[in-house]
Every structure is written in C-alpha cells, then in structure tokens.
Design an enzyme around this catalytic site. Structure first.
Site, PDB file in Angstrom:
ATOM      1  N   ASP A   1       3.231  -6.010   1.564  1.00  0.00           N
ATOM      2  CA  ASP A   1       2.432  -5.083   0.755  1.00  0.00           C
ATOM      3  C   ASP A   1       2.525  -3.661   1.316  1.00  0.00           C
ATOM      4  OD1 ASP A   1       0.645  -3.988  -0.969  1.00  0.00           O
ATOM      5  OD2 ASP A   1      -1.056  -5.228  -0.385  1.00  0.00           O
TER       6      ASP A   1
ATOM      7  N   HIS B   1       4.295  -6.965 -11.330  1.00  0.00           N
ATOM      8  CA  HIS B   1       3.481  -5.958 -10.635  1.00  0.00           C
ATOM      9  C   HIS B   1       4.303  -4.737 -10.242  1.00  0.00           C
ATOM     10  CE1 HIS B   1       0.524  -4.136  -8.041  1.00  0.00           C
ATOM     11  NE2 HIS B   1       1.385  -4.154  -7.042  1.00  0.00           N
TER      12      HIS B   1
END
Lengths: 221, 399
Positions: free
Chosen positions: B222, B311
């Site tokens: 991330d 995403h």
C-alpha cells in the site's frame, strides 16, 4: 502547623511588608548593610536622580529592621535558559529553569520581581523541617550565590522563584516576565513559559515572623 | 531537507540493516544513484539501533510528512476550550516548545519522565488546524482548506470526526511516542479537550522485495504510487501567497476493513479488485511493483487487463495536480460486535484537495470495486501549519 488558604497567607505577607510604614525615601549615597544572615525581602522602584537611573531598594528584614539603598540600574551578566512557571489560577506559583553566570566573578541574586503576576516574588529553597520531617519551602536568607562560570538549576523540590498571591492566573503557554535582581542592583529580565505541572506542592514555611502559618502551593486548577 | 539531520549517524548506524533489507517509506524506491544518504535515511533498523536518530524540527515545512513513515503513529484530535486567538497563541507556543525539545531527544520543560525522552527514534510532532476552528477565532481560512464533502460510501461515526486541532506524532519507539503524547496532551490539558486518539502502525519491513511501501492488513502493498521527494513542491507543499504557504492539507480518513467478508474472496478475485498482485504489488500484467500501469491493455477477448472498477484504475492520478502523498497507517482496535475492527488510517497530504483528493475520492466512491470491503467511518481535514524557525512558534504566521 496550621494551614491557611493561599490568598490568606499571601495577603498576610503582603500586608506585613507593604502596609508597614517603611517607605524610606532613598537617594544616592543612602547606604546601609543588612546584618549577615538576615532574611530580607526586596522591593523597589526605579527613579531618576541627577539624570541617572537608580533602583530604590527597600530591604525589609526580619524580624523588624528595614533600610533602603539606591543602586544604579544596570544589566546583569547572568543568562537564563529553559525557564518555565507552574500554571496556577490563584494563590502561589513558582518559576524554574537554568541560571548561568558566564563571568569570572561570583554573582549574588538577592531578589525577584514579576509585577504583572505578583506583588511579591521571592527566592526560595526547599528544606527538611526537622520538627515535622516534611519538605518545606522557605526564603533563602542570603539570596542565591552563583559562582563564576557555574549554572544553577531552579527546580521543583529545590531552589526556585516563588510567586506569592497571584494577581492574575499563570496560564499554560503564557509568557511570564520575570526580573532577577543582583546584589549590585543589576537586573536580568526574561520570560518563563506557563506549563501545567502537578508537582511542586511543598509546604511553605514563612519563618518566625509568620510562624504558625503555612500552606501548600495551589494546584493549577 | 527535513531529513538532513539523520545523515552520517544514520549512515553508519544503518549500514547493517541496509543489507538486511529493512526499509520502509516511499523514498527508497525513488532514490537516485548518488543519493546515498537518502537511501539510508529511510531504513528502519532493528529495534533500538536508531534510538538516537532525530529528525530536525525547524524548517520551512513541519517534519512528519516528508519524513519516511515511522513504525508507529498517533493522530490526536482536540477541541479548544476557549476558541480565541489567544488560545491559539498559547497552544502554538506550547506545542513548538515541546516538539522542539522532545524530537531532539531532550525532555520537555517540566518533564516528569526526562529519561523516557532520551531516545527520539525519529520522533516527529506535527500540528494542524481545522477550517471551522479558524473561522471561530476569526482567522483567514486558506483557500485550499476546503470542506471535504460527504462521499456516498461514507458511514461516518462522529466519534472520529472533525476537531479544532490535530497533532500527529510518529516514532519508531512506542514508548517514546507514548511519552510525547502524554507530555503534549498534559501540557494542553487546560486549553483543549481530547476528542480522539487514532493509533496506527506499519510493518518495519517492506511490503515486497525492493518495495518502498508497507503492506496493509488486507495484504496489499500500500502506497506504491507516491511523489518523489523532488515532487513534493508540486504535490504536497502549499506555495500561494497566503499565510499557509509552506504547509499542506491533511485529509485523515478512518477506513474500516470488512476483513471477515474479504476472507471469502479467493486470491485471484482479490487481485482483480485491487488491480495488482498481492504478492509482489505488480500491476496485473506486470512483473514488479514499480512497473508502470498499462490502463489500455486488453486481454485476448478484448476486455481490459486492469478492470474498469479496479482500485488502481479508479484511484489513479492522471496529472501531477491530481497526485497526493499517501502516508497510511494500519489500525487494530480489536474485536467489535464479534467482528474484527481493523483497517487503515488513510492520511493523504496535498497542496489542494479540491484538485486531488476530492475528485479521486469521488471516483472511488462511485465505482471502486474495493468499496464492498471498505467503510469510511471517520473523516477530518486539517491545514498542517507551515514550519517554523527558531524564533517562531507554530501558527504565528496566521495572525
């Protein structure tokens, strides 16, 4: 030792010192020397004498003597660092930090002022009261001697600048102006930051003149 | 710039850890040949070995933003008891004094546990103010500090809502961090009321081999897409004529992950939702995390390789203006009503959220496949105050 409220004791002390008829008119050349070991409070105002600025210093010494002396106003060679004052709404408070004498001569500090916050500031120490085995605060009889080249730490539980009877709250983040006064009339101005601090609650022992009165420093709230 | 104090010492202390591969933050992937010191600065060394490393406090920008993410971080939301300019001055003075000392491994004034302050471990203390607070105290609100609109996927709990001020504290040592938090909140206790503390952490090891980013609780690497340090002026720091110049805007979102539902997806499905390999962080169709994403690639039957609702496609910034700095922290609040209460403290820093964060989040709320497993339960935005010099205090420039 009976306890008395902060305001009560501060008022008593203030009355004892300032309402007494000791307003000696001081001028250049008016000299007198406190007896060795005498406990003195020092107040004073600045005035002009012969186009020179003088601080009129009124010594009020315990038990009952008093005299006055005019000293030329000059700037102290002392320096301060990390100065802070315990936040308090009413009653007593104290200021702490590092005071350094960078010179090669000893310097004696005999008094403190912070008129914005108190009519009555003192140099205090914390000592053991042998009668009660409690740590108590009392005024330092001969002020604070800061030896040549040395730094002293004013700290909770040790030497400190005591504020009696606050005129206004010392709030967190406030910059509290303080002046230290040396034995030659020289002054050192600095500010101490108000900080929330739960400690520094030693009992106050005001000595013979006010024997029987004592009180802890107020908390910040 | 804010890292310059970690130079030689960091280099030497970090030497062994560098080889061991212990790295985090976003700088390392962007380090150019010759920027050796930058490389060593991002290393998170074995516990304790960076105890004495400090991050400079004074500077044009506050530390804690271009500082490579520390392992632990807390975001502290406070409301001001008496919202006046005088209160802001007092708060600014106290915070400045505490932060200037604590971040350098010095005790705060009146510190009751001075020994605990001795190991800063890259401690930073960063302060921000909310839009409504500035309005309340009658200070000009910087143009870029806009309201963050509600998004349709939000399920906001006021418990984690907007506050007057926010203090972000990060360190690689949780004891140091706890002490700094205690000192700061104690020092502000007469001026403020505590509303929330949001605690986060990252792994000290990179999410994938050679990665700049940490792994979150869903297993994703991330924070892959972040500006280089030399892009911070374009992406992060406000540089208009307002008093906020040198600051940035933090959008802090508390995003709960529906872990028990996420568990139901098989690995392939998860990767399609994200658009990246979970193992390597590489975009689908690529081989490594740093591979550029080919949003136009199609498979043998003409379908996009990166699905339309993946995403990484929806959150993609097409221009520098749309970019944000992601500095996310995982949170773990235990078990709530029988299900895991964990997720992400999504901390986005941008010079203008109206052009970056907000349009991105609108796209995400509209069509991100991940929304099914994510619920934003907290949202707040702050102007991170400009940095200060040695004679200034935080917030002084607003008056």
């Amino acid at each position: 030792m009976k306890k008395q409220s902060m305001t009560g004791i501060a008022m008593s002390v203030a009355l004892a010192l300032f309402m007494a008829p000791h307003a000696v008119q001081a001028h250049e050349g008016t000299h007198s020397t406190p007896k060795a070991g005498a406990t003195c409070d020092m107040t004073g105002k600045t005035e002009m004498v012969k186009k020179k600025k003088y601080r009129t210093v009124n010594y009020v010494c315990l038990p009952n003597s008093k005299w006055s002396q005019a000293l030329p106003v000059s700037k102290s060679d002392l320096t301060t660092k990390d100065m802070w004052a315990k936040a308090a709404n009413t009653g007593m408070s104290a200021a702490f930090g590092l005071v350094t004498n960078p010179t090669d001569k000893d310097i004696r500090v005999i008094g403190a002022r912070s008129p914005k916050y108190t009519s009555f500031a003192q140099l205090h120490e914390v000592v053991m009261d042998p009668a009660t085995n409690q740590m108590v605060m009392q005024q330092r009889p001969e002020g604070l001697l800061i030896k040549a080249g040395e730094t002293i730490e004013l700290k909770p539980g040790g030497n400190h600048i005591m504020f009696m009877g606050l005129r206004q709250p010392i709030t967190a983040g406030a910059l509290v102006p303080i002046t230290l006064i040396g034995s030659k009339g020289e002054t050192l101005k600095f500010t101490a930051m108000g900080k929330v601090y739960a400690g520094a609650n030693e009992e106050y022992d005001s000595g013979d003149m006010l024997s029987g009165m004592s009180s802890g420093m107020s908390s910040s709230n | 710039m804010a890292n310059s104090g970690i130079t030689r010492r960091g280099l030497f202390v970090a030497g062994g850890a560098a080889l061991a591969g212990g790295a985090t933050g976003y700088v390392i992937a962007n380090a150019q040949a010759g920027e050796i010191e930058n490389v060593t600065q991002v290393l998170v060394e074995p516990a304790g070995t960076n105890a004495k490393v400090s991050v400079p406090f004074y500077g044009a920008h506050q530390a804690g933003i271009d500082t490579p993410a520390q392992i632990y971080s807390k975001f502290i939301g406070l409301n001001v008891v008496d919202p006046t300019q005088d209160s802001m001055v007092a708060i600014g003075r106290i915070l400045t004094d505490d932060a200037a000392r604590l971040t350098q491994g010095e005790p705060a004034l009146g510190d009751t546990e001075p020994e605990v302050a001795a190991n800063p471990s890259r401690l930073t203390i960063t302060a921000g103010v909310g839009r409504s607070f500035l309005q309340k105290i009658g200070v000009e609100v910087p143009e870029v500090l806009v309201e963050i609109p509600p998004f349709k996927t939000d399920a906001l709990n006021p418990q984690w809502g907007q506050t007057d001020i926010m203090i972000q504290i990060g360190s690689d040592d949780p004891l140091t961090l706890a002490h700094a938090q205690r000192m700061v909140t104690k020092d502000l206790s007469t001026l403020t009321n505590l509303v929330w503390i949001q605690e986060g952490f990252i792994s000290p090891t990179p999410g994938a081999e050679g990665s700049s980013a940490s792994r979150n609780l869903m297993g994703q690497v991330d924070g892959t897409v972040n500006p280089n340090l030399n892009e911070f002026d374009d992406v992060v720091w406000i540089d208009d004529s307002s008093w906020a110049s040198g600051g940035t805007v933090l959008v802090l979102r508390r995003i709960r992950m529906m872990m028990d539902d996420w568990d139901m997806l098989d690995r392939g499905a998860k990767e399609i939702v994200v658009g990246r390999s979970l193992e390597t962080g590489a975009p689908i169709g690529g081989t490594s995390e740093s591979d550029p994403v080919d949003f136009n690639a199609v498979d043998s039957i003409g379908l996009p390789v990166i699905p339309r609702d993946a995403h990484i496609r929806v959150a993609h910034a097409a221009t520098t203006e749309e970019m944000i700095l992601r500095r996310p922290y995982s949170y773990d609040a235990g078990i709530s009503n029988g299900i895991a209460d964990m997720g992400l403290l999504f901390a986005a820093y941008t010079k203008n959220p109206a052009k970056s964060y907000i349009p991105m989040q609108e796209r995400v709320a509209e069509s991100d496949a991940m929304n099914r497993w994510l619920t934003t339960i907290g949202s707040a935005a702050y102007l991170i105050l400009p940095g200060v010099g040695e004679e200034d205090f935080l917030g002084e420039v607003m008056f």
